[in-house]
Design a protein around this motif. Structure first.
Motif, PDB file in Angstrom:
ATOM      1  N   ALA A  34      18.026   9.072 -27.164  1.00  0.00           N
ATOM      2  CA  ALA A  34      18.774   8.953 -26.050  1.00  0.00           C
ATOM      3  C   ALA A  34      20.309   9.556 -26.578  1.00  0.00           C
ATOM      4  N   GLY A  35      20.364   9.158 -27.824  1.00  0.00           N
ATOM      5  CA  GLY A  35      21.796   9.790 -28.689  1.00  0.00           C
ATOM      6  C   GLY A  35      21.759  11.157 -28.785  1.00  0.00           C
ATOM      7  N   SER A  36      20.541  12.016 -28.708  1.00  0.00           N
ATOM      8  CA  SER A  36      20.800  13.354 -28.954  1.00  0.00           C
ATOM      9  C   SER A  36      21.117  14.007 -27.813  1.00  0.00           C
ATOM     10  N   ALA A  37      20.641  13.328 -26.557  1.00  0.00           N
ATOM     11  CA  ALA A  37      21.024  13.793 -25.168  1.00  0.00           C
ATOM     12  C   ALA A  37      22.436  13.516 -24.987  1.00  0.00           C
ATOM     13  N   LEU A  38      23.078  12.340 -25.403  1.00  0.00           N
ATOM     14  CA  LEU A  38      24.233  12.043 -25.273  1.00  0.00           C
ATOM     15  C   LEU A  38      25.139  12.814 -26.122  1.00  0.00           C
ATOM     16  N   ALA A  39      24.755  13.192 -27.307  1.00  0.00           N
ATOM     17  CA  ALA A  39      25.648  14.008 -28.301  1.00  0.00           C
ATOM     18  C   ALA A  39      25.740  15.476 -27.731  1.00  0.00           C
ATOM     19  N   HIS A  40      24.744  15.873 -27.047  1.00  0.00           N
ATOM     20  CA  HIS A  40      24.777  17.211 -26.549  1.00  0.00           C
ATOM     21  C   HIS A  40      25.668  17.337 -25.292  1.00  0.00           C
ATOM     22  N   SER A  41      26.200  16.040 -24.894  1.00  0.00           N
ATOM     23  CA  SER A  41      26.925  16.151 -23.506  1.00  0.00           C
ATOM     24  C   SER A  41      28.404  17.020 -23.951  1.00  0.00           C
ATOM     25  N   VAL A  42      28.805  16.868 -25.120  1.00  0.00           N
ATOM     26  CA  VAL A  42      30.100  17.508 -25.453  1.00  0.00           C
ATOM     27  C   VAL A  42      29.925  19.089 -25.118  1.00  0.00           C
ATOM     28  N   ASN A  43      28.670  19.638 -25.392  1.00  0.00           N
ATOM     29  CA  ASN A  43      28.503  21.051 -25.261  1.00  0.00           C
ATOM     30  C   ASN A  43      28.659  21.329 -23.444  1.00  0.00           C
ATOM     31  N   ALA A  44      28.033  20.076 -22.763  1.00  0.00           N
ATOM     32  CA  ALA A  44      28.233  20.420 -21.302  1.00  0.00           C
ATOM     33  C   ALA A  44      29.798  20.318 -20.796  1.00  0.00           C
ATOM     34  N   LEU A  45      30.257  19.495 -21.549  1.00  0.00           N
ATOM     35  CA  LEU A  45      32.051  19.161 -21.212  1.00  0.00           C
ATOM     36  C   LEU A  45      32.768  20.795 -21.495  1.00  0.00           C
ATOM     37  N   ASN A  46      32.253  21.148 -22.704  1.00  0.00           N
ATOM     38  CA  ASN A  46      32.686  22.612 -23.018  1.00  0.00           C
ATOM     39  C   ASN A  46      32.499  23.545 -22.134  1.00  0.00           C
ATOM     40  N   ALA A  47      31.063  23.611 -21.680  1.00  0.00           N
ATOM     41  CA  ALA A  47      30.720  24.727 -20.867  1.00  0.00           C
ATOM     42  C   ALA A  47      31.309  24.564 -19.439  1.00  0.00           C
ATOM     43  N   TYR A  48      31.280  23.393 -18.975  1.00  0.00           N
ATOM     44  CA  TYR A  48      32.042  23.008 -17.651  1.00  0.00           C
ATOM     45  C   TYR A  48      33.401  23.501 -17.755  1.00  0.00           C
ATOM     46  N   ASP A  49      34.202  23.260 -18.537  1.00  0.00           N
ATOM     47  CA  ASP A  49      35.722  23.508 -18.759  1.00  0.00           C
ATOM     48  C   ASP A  49      35.943  24.926 -19.175  1.00  0.00           C
TER      49      ASP A  49
END
Length: 219
Positions: free
Chosen positions: A202-217
């Motif tokens: 689960a933590g790996s999915a959570l950690a990858h969220s920082v990439n999603a934030l970067n992509a979104y911004d």
């Protein structure tokens, strides 16, 4: 401007933003993660070795970086860490090998409704006939990775059980749970190892969220 680098250590600094965007869910995960990695029936050092091993299966560079730092602080040697990683490597490869049992059934068009059966393991010997050199090389590697070294057989089987829950291989779960029991692993230790694996997956999915934030911004 778009940043070419997708993985940087500094990306993880954005993780607290999740606490603002989904506060209750984020708090619940953090609490679970802390409990899963806290010392209990399994010592914290062993749990962090399990975490490092599982992180190499999830392929999360943030998790690898974070948990290697933690296990080093707990005075795990580089050699112990490598032994844990080799168990993970053997289990990840082993899960692919075990799924070949299903491939044999599919190829032979056996017509069975049940895809996973204990009796499928009876076909394991066919691997030796179909690819003798490759099969023997894997068996030698798997045996070496799981035998006692700086880490005990018990510790390695706990790692194996945890990793098997991440690869999702029913054959591996069955086999290594039974081996762990033979090495006097308690049900409490078994469950704690599984919870470490759960937290890391689960933590790996959570950690990858920082990439999603970067992509979104990105503009």
């Amino acid at each position: 401007m778009i940043n070419e680098s997708l993985y940087k250590k500094s990306n993880i600094r954005r993780l607290p933003e999740l606490g603002k965007l989904a506060p209750e869910t984020f708090k619940a995960f953090v609490k679970f993660d802390q409990l899963a990695l806290a010392p209990g029936a399994i010592p914290q050092k062993t749990k962090e070795l399990i975490a490092v091993a599982v992180a190499h299966v999830t392929g999360c560079p943030y998790c690898i970086d974070g948990h290697v730092s933690k296990v080093k602080k707990l005075e795990a040697s580089k050699e112990e860490m490598l032994e844990a990683i080799m168990v993970a490597t053997a289990l990840k490869a082993g899960s692919a090998l075990a799924h070949r049992l299903n491939a044999l059934n599919a190829y032979d068009e056996d017509g069975e409704e049940e895809l996973y059966k204990r009796s499928n393991m009876n076909r394991f010997g066919e691997f030796k006939e179909l690819g003798p050199e490759s099969f023997q090389a894997f068996v030698k590697f798997d045996t070496q990775a799981l035998k006692a070294g700086l880490l005990s057989c018990k510790e390695k089987e706990l790692i194996a059980v945890a990793v098997a829950h991440v690869t999702g291989c029913a054959y591996c779960i069955e086999t290594h749970t039974k081996k762990a029991k033979q090495l006097d692993v308690t049900k409490e230790e078994l469950v704690e190892a599984i919870f470490v694996a759960t937290a890391l997956k689960a933590g790996s999915a959570l950690a990858h969220s920082v990439n999603a934030l970067n992509a979104y911004d990105e503009n």
